[in-house]
Design an enzyme around this catalytic site. Structure first.
Site, PDB file in Angstrom:
ATOM      1  N   ASP A 225      16.179 -23.011  -5.897  1.00  0.00           N
ATOM      2  CA  ASP A 225      14.937 -23.372  -5.247  1.00  0.00           C
ATOM      3  C   ASP A 225      14.895 -24.905  -5.223  1.00  0.00           C
ATOM      4  OD1 ASP A 225      12.264 -23.234  -4.383  1.00  0.00           O
ATOM      5  OD2 ASP A 225      11.595 -23.573  -6.449  1.00  0.00           O
ATOM      6  N   LYS A 226      13.980 -25.476  -4.465  1.00  0.00           N
ATOM      7  CA  LYS A 226      13.957 -26.926  -4.443  1.00  0.00           C
ATOM      8  C   LYS A 226      12.790 -27.479  -5.239  1.00  0.00           C
ATOM      9  CE  LYS A 226      12.035 -29.617  -2.107  1.00  0.00           C
ATOM     10  NZ  LYS A 226      11.115 -29.683  -1.050  1.00  0.00           N
TER      11      LYS A 226
ATOM     12  N   ASP B 262      11.583 -21.861 -10.129  1.00  0.00           N
ATOM     13  CA  ASP B 262      10.497 -22.068 -11.077  1.00  0.00           C
ATOM     14  C   ASP B 262       9.217 -21.385 -10.649  1.00  0.00           C
ATOM     15  OD1 ASP B 262       9.889 -23.716  -8.917  1.00  0.00           O
ATOM     16  OD2 ASP B 262       8.677 -25.021 -10.191  1.00  0.00           O
TER      17      ASP B 262
END
Lengths: 1239, 340
Positions: A414-415, A895
């Site tokens: 994920d970024k 996250d």
């Protein structure tokens, strides 16, 4: 009074007849099954018998998560254990041994190994269960306040459905409570749900007149379910008036009340029926790749065993056939009758199975579990994976896939929040078409960059406030109500260095227009007002649970949509308590000091999104301090020190379609109604008033602002910008209420734009580079815009300068080009230098069944893949596709709640516990705090865990095969009659004591290469990828070695004792002893590093062998009839031949392996061996060698692109693309147009 | 106070010890050519030394083996292999060229005899053999089918005891055409622990009383308490021949110690000359293609003659030496830089 209450709780059913009990059980079952439950207060029934209690059918609040009870532990645990096929197999064999015709050993003795193994497992289970019991007990005995006449302190387990429970600040909610009353004047209750999902929530209840005694309503609620985001109930008053309530009024068990003095709730679900308990599914169970492989090999062993038994059986048949008469050593049955050769060889087959059963490693499973526990211990205790900031270590939530960490081939990341901090910092703004670059902040940045050389650890991105659809989507998923998000603010976020020019401008504006209608003043007012940030005072702020982090809490935006209770009179109401302790501060001080507004200890902001908080802090830096926010008013202190109270008439919450939010306020001085709007650039620009369409000043401002925004966007440093528009209204309030959101937000005046930075997490580029060098393909899946994603791709070194970037729209063409590029002879030796960028819409098409393969073919050829604008579902589909089609080990790291799908799908799911709550962590196998920890987790711990376990398993198979084959070879000399030449007790001891601990220690503690080397040379990770160190080849090599060694170990003593008067056990003793030495020294060859623990265990095993065997041989005169090892070892040890035989068989058995290793290590050393060599050098010399070595190996150090002429026009457009200042915009434009096809 | 607080702030910090951080000082053996050369050389030389010693010792041992199965017609025992020959005695003549150094051990040997058969090995009652009289009446079922005969319990029961080797030997030296009996020493040929601990006679005098209402094993000609008529203490379960037989041989071709020649004129060994071995041929081996033999051997510290071990040591030792040379070459060609 209290005692009476207690009686009513505890007593009751003593006098019940069994029939009544049965009836009650049926009734309660029925009551629990019903779709709707009607609950009433317990108070009127206080003191009555249990049968009179209205809520007696519902579960009490005491919980029990332990599986076993002391009384039934043994049967229940046995039942559990027999779910394992291996255990059934071994017990079956032991039982087989009780059948006289086939038994190989004394029946009772054959039960020992399986009993010991099962006993050990039972001990482990029992201990785990006891811990659960203890934690349950602790929970059940937590104190809470239950109402009976007044609030009395009781235990959690005493809470029943229908009770009134009072929870005071910082206490944990004992059961699911329908919130009835809070001490908060606004009737909200702040709770932190970190136990459930790490978030903080507001719970709201409007009816604030409450008295438990007079609560005569019926609460009708739905059947308990595990949906944390959904709850439906209504409260029915005696006069049939119904009031509905939802999840926003439910305090969930396990949450903590914060910032609220107390809250009172009505228990609707208790104990196991609470939502948190229904969500608690216990530990996750995954099967690792290695274990799947292990099961295959166990099957091979079964096959091998079968073959060996068949040989034994056949041999017995032939042996019997060849006996022409009945010799005296052939024993018939009791009637003097001899079985026919075929029948007795049939029996012999089973005898052989019993005899050779250890070929299936009985203790392997339990050893593997022990090893994994040890490995997890070492992962947990690694200080490098400990994060001081949050005081948290890595968490291992899945206990059985540690070795998978060493085999990862694809990482899906994920970024936001994973690669970046998700901590927004205000960096730049543009007001009235004028850019304020905030150079001081920029300096800070360049200093940062300088420090980390070329590693760009900071960047900014182009986002317009809610510019990032990803954020919106993740909000939606995180909560069904998309409006409640929390953020943790870092100290740094409050540190904005004011721009000198802007400060001067503000003070000028203030002097000139007394801060009313000046656009600069408006801009900062808008920053301060147009948000949903809640102010909490430092004094009331809850104790920090997490070091350095201040959880920030945000109002629920929907409050704005609720009918206002009060008239406009309240809007001017100033919350004096909120402002308490805040002294007015003159603008001058701020101007003069020109320092970060560090004095923020007095007010504390709780923001729904980090962006908002950053803006509020920015406004504060310039003297516009948000002091208080109530549903109806906002108090702002302006630079002059004056505190203005704005009446809030309406709030138009942010939503993902409109991509903007507005707040309608009445200015306290002018009395004007002002609508402040903020949002994404394109969402705002089209709403600007008519003057912006024409020529003139306004148009220029709009154009300049847009230009600044583009500059921010194009900047190699990612620039965040925020746009902020307001328009002055003069309509009356009532009319406004009627107006729709769209009607309100028109004809806006452009105020300016802001740039916010989301910093990359520490060492992210370094980590990604290392992971890539380790042969792991890193894919970033983000909901961001392509240009943002691309910027981050470069910033975190996912893509490198000189890479080709291919933006996919026409899959076939691109694939063709890339293929051609690959097949081009000029590019054969070059590392892959193509990166693929694909957006969500295109991805949706690419994932369709007929395109999947081509998409993967393309993706395989690219060094990195960047998927932007993808939905959580797409994320998981991508992971699943890669995992299933390419048959690779995948790891997903994220996250937020939007990563949960992906984390669950991947072979290894890693959650980053950070800003976005705990949902990702809850779903993950491992939870880390920073992305950089991934490097050590994979490269070091992953590698170690994998090699350790792989080698341990191989060794285990070898060990058992080597030992069992001794027995097998002996069968050729005893007429295949199933005789063991080693005492059975000693055989059991051999496996259980003498040779069991060394492999476990080996699996936990061996270290082939040091952590420094593994981190320094990520390429070493590649050894574990694919089939890893435990594969078909290594398994069979070790099995062959086991056969060879057992042959040596058997035939050396055989030839030495040939024709002598040696008896069975005297013959078996040197066999047993030398096989102990062979097996241990074989491990000694495998052990790469000997610590004191290794020495103790290895020498201890040998010592144990001699001590136990000597003692057993000395004590046991008749304890194991008919076989008996009395004084055998003592006799042997007095004979020099014994030692000579042991020495030569040990040396001959191990010589080939040892020599092979030595020659291989010298002639063709594996990278690991080379690394080990480097490891022994002086650090400085080592670094030099390491560099040289890596460049030789064709690492990524080679910068230069060997692509001279691009092979196609399609690629030409993207060749050597780098988002510099000049051509980036054109590229992005082209990129977007390409992507249109995807739509 | 402050430190307390700080510790509290980092409550979850793992302890930073060498063990938990996996940094225990370790010896990391490097398996490369350079390192192992001395090891190989040393082991090789040591093995060659041991091998030479073993070979010399083994060569010094004199062994005389005589097959007396009687399968060939030329064999003096041929007629004993005929059916229904009871109390058949045959004589085997042989001569010794040089002194057969004493003490000479006299073995009988059987081939293709599987004393290590599992069911055979199980077939005894340990409790009888330690002299527990209660088991005389009801032997263990392990002994079947040699548990009872004619309803009477067999003592000692079981197949091992039943199949006890019952050929007897007498050795004569032929001096001037006259046969002189070579005295055999039958004491202490069994394990000390067997004789003194593992096997006990019941505490009856005379021993015969203990065996009331029991049968001798079916193949036996004499009951257990009359195995050695010459020595009362060599009867019952502690009869040396019985003990030797009861210690089952590990391999199908084996020999068992029968007597030692340690007495009288033969204390220093068997002098050169002609000898005659009188065999009372009872034990059947033809049926399973077994052979019987007697062996005269003197012993050394390494037991009987066995060249294998010496040769093995020599071969492996030389291989190690060769390997060390190979390693030297490999080392010269492929050494690692830091090994300089």
């Amino acid at each position: 009074m209290e005692r009476m209450g207690a009686g009513a709780r505890g007593g009751g059913g003593l006098s019940w007849s069994p029939l009544a009990l049965l009836r009650d059980a049926v009734l309660s079952q029925k009551a629990r099954e019903k779709e709707l439950r009607s609950l009433v207060s317990n108070l009127p029934f206080e003191g009555l018998g249990k049968s009179k209690q209205p809520n007696r059918f519902f579960k009490p609040n005491a919980i029990k998560t332990n599986k076993y009870t002391p009384l039934f532990f043994i049967p229940m645990n046995l039942y559990e254990q027999f779910h394992r096929l291996a255990n059934v197999y071994f017990v079956g064999l032991a039982i087989l041994n009780f059948i006289p015709v086939v038994n190989a050993f004394q029946p009772e003795v054959a039960l020992i190994p399986i009993c010991v193994i099962m006993f050990l497992t039972a001990l482990k289970d029992g201990w785990e269960d006891f811990r659960r019991y203890q934690s349950d007990k602790k929970l059940n005995n937590m104190p809470c306040l239950i109402y009976t006449k007044h609030y009395i302190e009781r235990r959690w387990k005493d809470v029943r459905v229908g009770d009134f429970v009072k929870v005071v600040c910082n206490e944990t909610v004992p059961a699911d409570l329908l919130l009835l009353h809070t001490s908060d004047p606004n009737n909200v209750c702040h709770i932190e749900t970190s136990n459930l999902d790490g978030e903080t929530n507001l719970k709201q209840r409007n009816n604030d007149v409450f008295e438990p005694e007079s609560f005569n309503c019926t609460v009708v609620c739905e059947k308990p379910n595990n949906n944390l985001n959904h709850f439906k109930c209504f409260v029915e008053k005696p006069d049939k008036e119904k009031t509905g309530a939802g999840i926003e009024s439910l305090l969930l068990r396990g949450c903590t009340v914060r910032n609220t003095e107390h809250a009172i709730g009505f228990v609707v679900y208790a104990g196991h029926e609470t939502k948190s308990m229904l969500n608690n599914n216990g530990p996750r169970y995954k099967r690792s790749k290695l274990e799947r492989r292990l099961n295959v090999d166990v099957f091979f062993c079964v096959l091998l065993l079968f073959i060996m038994c068949l040989i034994g059986s056949l041999g017995h048949y032939l042996w019997l056939k060849n006996l022409s008469d009945v010799p005296s050593f052939l024993v018939s049955d009791s009637k003097g009758h001899l079985d026919s050769p075929s029948l007795s060889s049939f029996y012999m087959f089973f005898t052989m199975i019993i005899l050779l059963q250890i070929l299936i490693p009985i203790s392997l499973y339990v050893s593997v579990e022990l090893v994994k526990i040890g490995q997890i211990f070492f992962i947990l205790t690694d200080v490098d994976l400990y994060d001081e900031e949050t005081d948290s270590q890595v968490q291992c939530r899945s206990l059985n896939i540690t070795e998978d960490l060493g085999q990862i081939e694809y990482i899906f990341s994920d970024k936001t929040g994973t690669l970046t901090e998700n901590k927004m910092v205000f960096r730049r703004c543009s007001i009235m078409g004028k850019d304020y670059p905030h150079k001081e902040n920029g300096k800070d940045l360049s200093h940062f960059i300088h420090t980390f050389k070329n590693a760009v650890t900071q960047f900014q991105k182009v986002i317009l406030y809610y510019r990032n659809s990803n954020r919106v989507i993740c909000c939606c998923l995180r909560k069904l109500s998309p409006l409640v998000v929390i953020a943790f603010l870092h100290h740094q976020e409050t540190q904005v260095i004011p721009d000198e020019k802007l400060l001067q401008q503000i003070s000028r504006s203030e002097r000139s227009s007394s801060g009313i209608s000046d656009p600069y003043m408006d801009f900062f007012l808008a920053l301060a007002i147009c948000n949903s940030v809640v102010v909490s005072m430092a004094t009331t702020q809850r104790q920090r649970v997490i070091h350095l982090h201040t959880p920030i809490r945000l109002t629920t935006l929907w409050r704005a949509f609720l009918p206002k209770q009060n008239g406009s009179s309240t809007s001017a109401h100033k919350r004096s308590d909120d402002a308490n302790g805040v002294q007015p501060r003159a603008l001058d001080t701020v101007t003069l000091s020109a320092r970060p507004a560090a004095a923020s200890g007095d007010v504390c902001y709780e923001a729904e999104s980090p962006d908002e908080a950053a803006l509020v802090y920015a406004a504060k830096t310039y003297g516009f301090t948000l002091l208080a926010r109530t549903p109806n008013s906002v108090t702002v202190r302006v630079p002059s020190g004056e505190e203005l109270v704005f009446e809030v008439l309406d709030t138009l919450a942010f939503d993902s379609n409109r991509k903007r939010m507005s707040v309608l306020v009445r200015h306290p001085i002018t009395g004007e109604y002002v609508l402040y709007t903020k949002g994404a650039d394109y969402a705002i620009m089209e709403l600007l008033g008519t003057p912006y369409a024409g020529d003139g000043q306004q148009k220029k401002i709009a154009a300049d602002t847009q230009y600044h925004l583009d500059c921010y966007a194009k900047d190699g440093l990612r620039t965040l910008s925020e746009q902020h528009i307001s328009f002055i209204w003069a309509y009356g309030r009532e009319e406004l209420m009627m107006a729709s959101a769209v009607q309100l937000e028109t004809e806006l005046t452009l105020l300016g734009a802001t740039g916010i930075e989301d910093r990359l997490q520490e060492s992210v580029p370094d980590t990604i580079t290392a992971l890539r060098e380790a042969g792991i393909k890193v894919w970033v899946l983000t909901g961001d815009k392509p240009e943002t994603a691309l910027n981050i791709g470069y910033a975190c070194r996912l893509m490198e300068e000189g890479d080709l970037v291919t933006c996919v729209s026409i899959l076939d063409c691109t694939l063709e080009e890339v293929r051609r590029y690959h097949e081009d002879p000029r590019n054969v030796d070059t590392t892959q230098k193509i990166s693929l960028m694909i957006d969500g819409d295109t991805l949706a098409i690419a994932l369709s069944p007929d395109l999947q393969d081509r998409f993967l073919d393309l993706a395989k050829r690219c060094r990195s893949v960047l998927c932007c604008r993808v939905t959580p579902l797409q994320k998981s589909r991508v992971v699943k596709l890669v995992r299933d089609k390419l048959k690779v080990m995948t790891l997903a790291v994220g996250d937020g709640a939007n990563d949960v799908n992906m984390i669950q799908v991947a072979d290894v799911g890693i959650g980053i516990s950070g800003q976005e709550g705990m949902q990702a962590v809850m779903a993950s196998d491992f939870a880390i705090t920073r992305f950089k920890h991934l490097k050590k987790l994979l490269l070091v711990h992953g590698h170690w865990c994998h090699t350790r376990l792989a080698n341990m398993i191989i060794y285990f198979f070898y060990k058992n095969a080597a030992y069992v084959n001794l027995l097998f070879w002996y069968q050729f000399y005893c007429g295949f009659s199933g005789t063991a030449m080693i005492d059975y007790w000693l055989m059991i001891f051999f496996n259980l004591f003498f040779t069991s601990t060394p492999p476990i220690m080996f699996g936990i503690m061996d270290k082939d290469v040091s952590a420094e080397m593994l981190m320094g040379v990520p390429e070493l990770y590649r050894t574990g990828q694919g089939s890893g160190e435990y594969n078909f080849r290594t398994f069979w090599i070790s099995m062959l070695d086991a056969f060879y060694q057992s042959l040596v170990c058997f035939f050396v003593p055989y030839l030495a004792y040939q024709g002598s008067d040696v008896d069975i056990f005297t013959f078996g003793t040197p066999l047993n002893t030398s096989s102990l030495f062979i097996i241990l020294l074989h491990l000694g060859i495998e052990i790469k590093s000997w610590t004191v623990v290794h020495w103790i265990i290895m020498l201890g095993s040998v010592a144990l062998y001699f001590i136990v065997t000597l003692a057993y041989s000395a004590i046991c005169v008749t304890c194991n009839p008919p076989s008996n090892p009395y004084w055998i070892l003592q006799n042997q040890m007095a004979d020099p031949m014994f030692y000579l035989i042991c020495i030569i068989s040990t040396v001959v058995a191990l010589l080939p392996r040892y020599t092979f290793y030595v020659l291989k290590n010298s002639i063709a050393p594996s990278p690991l061996i080379q690394a080990k060599h480097l490891d022994r050098m002086e650090p400085s010399v080592r670094d030099m060698w390491m560099k040289e070595w890596r460049s030789l190996r064709g690492g990524t150090e080679v910068k230069e692109s060997r692509l001279s002429t691009p092979p196609s026009p399609t690629l030409e457009t993207s060749v050597d693309f780098y988002p510099g200042f000049g051509d980036a915009a054109s590229f992005v434009g082209e990129d977007m147009s390409l992507n249109v096809i995807g739509d | 106070m402050t430190t307390m607080k700080e510790e509290g702030n980092y409550a979850n910090r793992p302890s930073n010890t060498a063990f938990t951080q996996q940094r225990l000082p370790a010896w990391q053996p490097m398996l490369s050519a350079g390192v192992v050369i001395p090891g190989f050389l040393l082991i090789g030389l040591a093995f060659i030394g041991i091998g030479v010693g073993l070979l010399i010792t083994s060569r010094s041992i004199q062994v005389l083996e005589l097959d007396y199965t009687g399968t060939e017609t030329s064999s003096p025992c041929y007629q004993c292999t005929m059916s229904n020959q009871s109390n058949c005695v045959c004589k085997l003549s042989f001569s010794i060229g040089t002194l057969f150094k004493g003490p000479v051990f006299f073995y009988y040997g059987l081939t293709n005899y599987f004393q290590n058969q599992r069911k055979y090995g199980v077939s005894k009652d340990f409790n009888q053999l330690i002299g527990d009289v209660s088991y005389f009446k009801s032997p263990s079922s392990d002994c079947q089918p040699y548990q009872r005969v004619n309803g009477k319990p067999i003592v000692p029961c079981g197949a091992i005891a039943n199949s006890m080797f019952n050929d007897t030997f007498k050795l004569y030296q032929i001096i001037n055409g006259k046969e002189e009996l070579v005295p055999f020493d039958g004491k202490g040929i069994a394990w000390w622990t067997d004789y003194n601990i593992k096997y006990r006679n019941p505490d009856y005098t005379p021993l015969k009383n203990a065996f009331n209402d029991t049968e001798k094993p079916v193949f036996w000609t004499k009951p257990a308490y009359e195995l050695d008529t010459s020595d009362a203490s060599n009867n019952g379960f502690i009869n040396q021949d019985f003990l030797v037989w009861m210690r089952r041989a590990a391999l199908p071709n084996f020999r068992k110690l029968y007597r030692r020649i340690t007495e009288g004129n033969y204390k220093d060994g068997l002098p050169a000359g002609n000898y005659s071995l009188e065999i009372s041929y009872n034990y059947p081996v033809i049926s399973f293609e077994g052979t019987k033999k007697v062996t005269f051997s003197n012993v050394s510290w390494m037991g009987g003659q066995n060249e294998f071990l010496g040769i093995a040591y020599l071969v492996i030792g030389s291989m190690c030496v060769v390997m060390s040379v190979v390693m030297l070459i490999v080392y010269a060609k492929f050494r690692f830089p830091e090994e300089d």
